[in-house]
Scaffold this motif. Sequence first.
Motif, PDB file in Angstrom:
ATOM      1  N   UNK A 598      43.770  22.094  56.790  1.00 46.26           N
ATOM      2  CA  UNK A 598      44.964  21.558  57.594  1.00 46.26           C
ATOM      3  C   UNK A 598      46.341  22.386  57.769  1.00 46.26           C
ATOM      4  N   UNK A 599      46.334  23.400  57.154  1.00 47.68           N
ATOM      5  CA  UNK A 599      47.327  24.347  57.217  1.00 47.68           C
ATOM      6  C   UNK A 599      47.116  25.659  57.508  1.00 47.68           C
ATOM      7  N   UNK A 600      46.030  26.192  58.185  1.00 48.46           N
ATOM      8  CA  UNK A 600      45.814  27.301  58.668  1.00 48.46           C
ATOM      9  C   UNK A 600      45.515  28.385  57.598  1.00 48.46           C
ATOM     10  N   UNK A 601      45.355  28.089  56.249  1.00 50.36           N
ATOM     11  CA  UNK A 601      45.078  29.138  55.339  1.00 50.36           C
ATOM     12  C   UNK A 601      43.712  29.599  55.473  1.00 50.36           C
ATOM     13  N   UNK A 602      43.212  30.918  55.141  1.00 54.99           N
ATOM     14  CA  UNK A 602      41.732  31.332  54.871  1.00 54.99           C
ATOM     15  C   UNK A 602      41.796  32.389  53.706  1.00 54.99           C
ATOM     16  N   UNK A 603      40.430  32.140  53.273  1.00 62.00           N
ATOM     17  CA  UNK A 603      40.049  32.893  52.064  1.00 62.00           C
ATOM     18  C   UNK A 603      40.168  34.391  52.085  1.00 62.00           C
ATOM     19  N   UNK A 604      40.728  34.955  51.334  1.00 61.09           N
ATOM     20  CA  UNK A 604      41.241  36.409  51.541  1.00 61.09           C
ATOM     21  C   UNK A 604      39.969  37.355  51.485  1.00 61.09           C
ATOM     22  N   UNK A 605      39.591  38.443  52.143  1.00 57.37           N
ATOM     23  CA  UNK A 605      38.588  39.019  52.107  1.00 57.37           C
ATOM     24  C   UNK A 605      38.594  40.003  51.201  1.00 57.37           C
ATOM     25  N   UNK A 607      40.617  39.835  48.177  1.00 63.57           N
ATOM     26  CA  UNK A 607      40.946  39.147  46.771  1.00 63.57           C
ATOM     27  C   UNK A 607      40.518  37.975  46.874  1.00 63.57           C
ATOM     28  N   UNK A 608      39.344  37.463  46.196  1.00 61.63           N
ATOM     29  CA  UNK A 608      38.874  36.029  46.378  1.00 61.63           C
ATOM     30  C   UNK A 608      39.747  35.082  45.392  1.00 61.63           C
ATOM     31  N   UNK A 609      40.906  35.599  44.697  1.00 63.62           N
ATOM     32  CA  UNK A 609      41.381  34.618  43.949  1.00 63.62           C
ATOM     33  C   UNK A 609      42.618  34.129  44.745  1.00 63.62           C
ATOM     34  N   UNK A 610      42.809  34.419  45.928  1.00 66.14           N
ATOM     35  CA  UNK A 610      44.072  33.716  46.818  1.00 66.14           C
ATOM     36  C   UNK A 610      43.653  33.308  48.117  1.00 66.14           C
ATOM     37  N   UNK A 611      44.303  32.754  48.717  1.00 63.90           N
ATOM     38  CA  UNK A 611      44.057  32.259  50.383  1.00 63.90           C
ATOM     39  C   UNK A 611      45.081  32.797  51.177  1.00 63.90           C
ATOM     40  N   UNK A 612      45.065  33.054  52.353  1.00 61.61           N
ATOM     41  CA  UNK A 612      46.229  33.923  53.154  1.00 61.61           C
ATOM     42  C   UNK A 612      46.419  32.848  54.296  1.00 61.61           C
ATOM     43  N   UNK A 613      47.617  33.170  54.665  1.00 61.41           N
ATOM     44  CA  UNK A 613      47.988  32.581  56.243  1.00 61.41           C
ATOM     45  C   UNK A 613      49.179  33.599  56.794  1.00 61.41           C
ATOM     46  N   UNK A 614      48.814  34.160  57.825  1.00 60.65           N
ATOM     47  CA  UNK A 614      49.834  34.926  58.629  1.00 60.65           C
ATOM     48  C   UNK A 614      50.259  34.130  60.137  1.00 60.65           C
ATOM     49  N   UNK A 615      51.869  33.837  59.973  1.00 66.72           N
ATOM     50  CA  UNK A 615      52.340  33.441  61.210  1.00 66.72           C
ATOM     51  C   UNK A 615      53.563  34.124  61.671  1.00 66.72           C
ATOM     52  N   UNK A 616      53.564  34.609  62.898  1.00 64.41           N
ATOM     53  CA  UNK A 616      54.721  35.346  63.475  1.00 64.41           C
ATOM     54  C   UNK A 616      55.361  36.167  62.582  1.00 64.41           C
ATOM     55  N   UNK A 617      54.423  37.064  61.963  1.00 67.06           N
ATOM     56  CA  UNK A 617      55.077  38.173  60.981  1.00 67.06           C
ATOM     57  C   UNK A 617      55.266  37.761  59.668  1.00 67.06           C
ATOM     58  N   UNK A 618      55.239  36.231  59.222  1.00 63.67           N
ATOM     59  CA  UNK A 618      55.300  35.921  57.812  1.00 63.67           C
ATOM     60  C   UNK A 618      53.927  35.805  57.137  1.00 63.67           C
TER      61      UNK A 618
END
Length: 661
Positions: A598-605, A607-618
């Motif tokens: 629901x919030x646009x996160x994706x599994x990090x390729x 580091x499998x321990x974290x999820x990522x989301x990139x938006x407008x430079x953030x």
Amino acid sequence: MKELQERLNRAGYICDTRFAASVKAALNTKPVAGAFLFGPIGTGKSYLPEILSGIIDADYFFYQCFPGTREDDLLVKMLPSEETISGIALHDGVMLQAVSATKNTDNDRKVILVLDEWDKTRPSADSFLLDFLQTGRINFSGKVYTADLSRLIVFLTLNIEREMSEPLLRRLPKIDFQALPPSLVHQALLLTHRNHPFLYNAVVLYERCLMANLPKPATIQELRQFLDAVTSLGSKADWDSLVYQFVTKTEENHELLRRAEGDKSRWKQSYRQRLDINAYGVKESDISMAGPAPYELAMPSLSRARAFDVTIPTDGGQPDLSKVSGILELNYSSYNEVVRLLGEPAETPDRLGDLALVNGQFITFTKVLPLGSVDSLSGLWGENGEVLLVEPLATWQDVKALQKWAHIKIVKFSKSEILAKADGIDLRWTPENGAEIIVDLAKRHVFEHCFGESWGRRSEEKWIGEKGLIYLRYKARQLEEDGQEAVNGHSYADVEADRWGTGAWDWQEDQNVPLLPEFLGEKFNLSRSESWKHFDFPGLQISFKNTGNKVNDRLHVIITGKFDAGLVRYLKAWLPDGTLPFAYAFDTEIQENVLLQQHGFALSPLDTRISLRETDGFKLTYNPARKAVTVHKTITNEQLTKENIDGVIDRMRAFKQELGC
């Protein structure tokens, strides 16, 4: 590595940097962490994992192997039971208990499994352990048990009673234990017997035991007991009798030590022949080859200053403990350390300012000390005594939270009073007074684990320290009183870097520091802590540090909210590389699958321990282990304007609000 060595030493496990490096490497091996601990009796093999369990806050499982130990002995234990026909009930053995602990979802603590004196097991046990160390699997009684190897640390101690199978030896690294050099034994005895008149003689005794090749050299505990006996017997002490009683313990060992008395040389610690690093394409200057320096023991003559009266006249008697906030055994060391905390002397030596009094054989504290001032007591750790520390801002939630990360046992729980205990710590909380903490000064490692620095803990879970829970609450109250925004104890930017190195200005005008005269003309609140000088503004703190002969060696900038536009030019002139990295962290109860869906996160390729989301430079990262989101954004020098900084802060707040935190 240096930090681990310091923590081991503070916990009473004395070691050098080389040994600490071996331990740190073993704690980070894959697929399972741990090591084979090789060495003679009495060198600290079994004690190391026990100390580590306290340092890293791990669950601890120990099994003492015996001659002929079988695999089943490790997997099941038989206990008397009135509920079975046979009178015996089967329970999980130590290995199954450890496996179960690694799967415990109530916490994410590491699990340390110690199989002591593994070389006493049957040779077939080597094959049984092989698969477990590689995969974490155990096949037993028709069931398969699998450990979470990422949380498991396995130590096997060995005295070389039988040959180990080569495949098993390949599964874990090896740490060799040798007798401690006299220099480290000296360091250990200083912790408990700093002013003992025979301390140096005890170190020489230890050195002679090494030179005599005793089957088991004197341990630190035996030497401490030996010195205590010397103190207890006083003029009745007999060196020969006490050495036999506490150290040699057999006529054969005593004779070996007597023969070594004629050897006037010094004991030298031996090391295996080192590899030629040049043969591996590495410059010798790139790798430190230096071992511990040879220990040259100085034996000063015992002299008594007969012309000086060092006694301190007091009224004697036992102090009234209900009216004191601390009590120490009176000796040269404790008196000296209390004096360090004072300014000018009083009229009589028993009056130690408004802090303490000498009362018979004790020093009693008359001033209640806040928990945040505990650093000033650093010289008193290891003394025989207790002190009372108070923290009026502690809430009942803070005390209860100690159950989670400090494992303090709460023994009374109500709205009007909470009582809690740990090894060497007694805590009482009331709504009127906050927390009152009585600390045994011999338990520094326990105190730091509960309230201060602790390996693997988040900073906001600590009570003390620059980013500790209570410190942040003080800061929030101060900001509120000043009409500033508290920001819930979080900072948006926190950056520190070398700036001027050996620059020679000390709060004086100097052309080498841009905009310095203008900055010193600003209206700021100047505060000091050790070598730091902090300039506080609403929403911004700029700090400088002096180290040694380097003046203003480091620059530290913390942004906690929106600040005056006139301060931006100093950031542009002073920040490292002309960039300002923002990293705003906050906790969230949202599950990772919700963030992904629901919030646009994706599994990090990467580091499998974290999820990522990139938006407008953030860039947003979510760590499920901590249940925390961190928002990252870097502003370059060209972008360093008041509008951009305020925009970054507003957007970070918006992310937090969006995720319902």
